[in-house]
Design an enzyme around this catalytic site. Sequence first.
Site, PDB file in Angstrom:
ATOM      1  N   ASP A  30       0.783  -1.254   0.000  1.00  0.00           N
ATOM      2  CA  ASP A  30       0.000   0.000   0.000  1.00  0.00           C
ATOM      3  C   ASP A  30       0.810   1.297   0.000  1.00  0.00           C
ATOM      4  O   ASP A  30       0.422   2.266   0.679  1.00  0.00           O
ATOM      5  CB  ASP A  30      -0.974   0.011   1.189  1.00  0.00           C
ATOM      6  CG  ASP A  30      -2.010  -1.100   1.124  1.00  0.00           C
ATOM      7  OD1 ASP A  30      -1.928  -1.948   0.216  1.00  0.00           O
ATOM      8  OD2 ASP A  30      -2.895  -1.126   1.996  1.00  0.00           O
ATOM      9  N   LYS A 113      -6.218  -5.159  -3.557  1.00  0.00           N
ATOM     10  CA  LYS A 113      -6.849  -5.811  -2.414  1.00  0.00           C
ATOM     11  C   LYS A 113      -7.927  -4.903  -1.827  1.00  0.00           C
ATOM     12  O   LYS A 113      -7.765  -3.685  -1.804  1.00  0.00           O
ATOM     13  CB  LYS A 113      -5.794  -6.155  -1.355  1.00  0.00           C
ATOM     14  CG  LYS A 113      -5.134  -4.943  -0.710  1.00  0.00           C
ATOM     15  CD  LYS A 113      -4.126  -5.421   0.298  1.00  0.00           C
ATOM     16  CE  LYS A 113      -3.633  -4.350   1.242  1.00  0.00           C
ATOM     17  NZ  LYS A 113      -4.581  -3.418   1.793  1.00  0.00           N
ATOM     18  N   CYS A 146      -2.415  -2.988   7.471  1.00  0.00           N
ATOM     19  CA  CYS A 146      -2.273  -3.829   6.270  1.00  0.00           C
ATOM     20  C   CYS A 146      -0.985  -4.648   6.267  1.00  0.00           C
ATOM     21  O   CYS A 146      -0.967  -5.774   5.760  1.00  0.00           O
ATOM     22  CB  CYS A 146      -2.414  -2.979   5.020  1.00  0.00           C
ATOM     23  SG  CYS A 146      -4.112  -2.382   4.838  1.00  0.00           S
TER      24      CYS A 146
END
Length: 201
Positions: A30, A113, A146
Amino acid sequence: MVRKCFEVPEIGVAERIEIPAKRAAVVVVDMQNDFVNPRGKLFVPTAPETVPRIRRLVDRARAAGALVVYTKDTHYPGDPEFSTWGEHAVRGTWGWEIVDELRPREGDIVIEKTRYDAFYGTPLDDLLRVYRRDHLVVVGTVANICVLHTVAGAALRWYRVYVPMDGVSALNEFDMYVAARQITFLYRGTLVKSVDGVVFT
Ligand code: ZN
């Protein structure tokens, strides 16, 4: 309000680890404008300083023959996760894009995702098996969200996991400790002091 002073348990950190490049994948979690750029919707103030370190790591990984995987937090308008975090990482927007300095190269894998765990509902596990990568180096943001959930997803599938501490960012020091404790104690991952301590053989 729960407020208590705890003693932080000892958490081991390796100075240097060697990983067979052909069995390794670096998973960059991310590193998108919404989290890494100060103009992003959920800016993590310590994320920008990890960018050059992650860049060094992925450059070395590619040169050695390790696989590089990027995850992108990906939401569509009206995603229920916005009730927790506000709108962010909307597919197709600037905030959703990976920061320029870490732009994926040809041959890298990009996983979209929808939740914290990059394995949840994605082809990540299948792709890692296809390319026979069972050693994962996980970096990116956010440490206890995450990154931690992706480490969990990997460890529960019996991947070997390594996390270079200076390649990960958190919103505060407590959250970083929480992640470090869970990664080592619960998921049996290895913390490494620096991305430069990860050696591909
Ligand atoms: Zn999200």
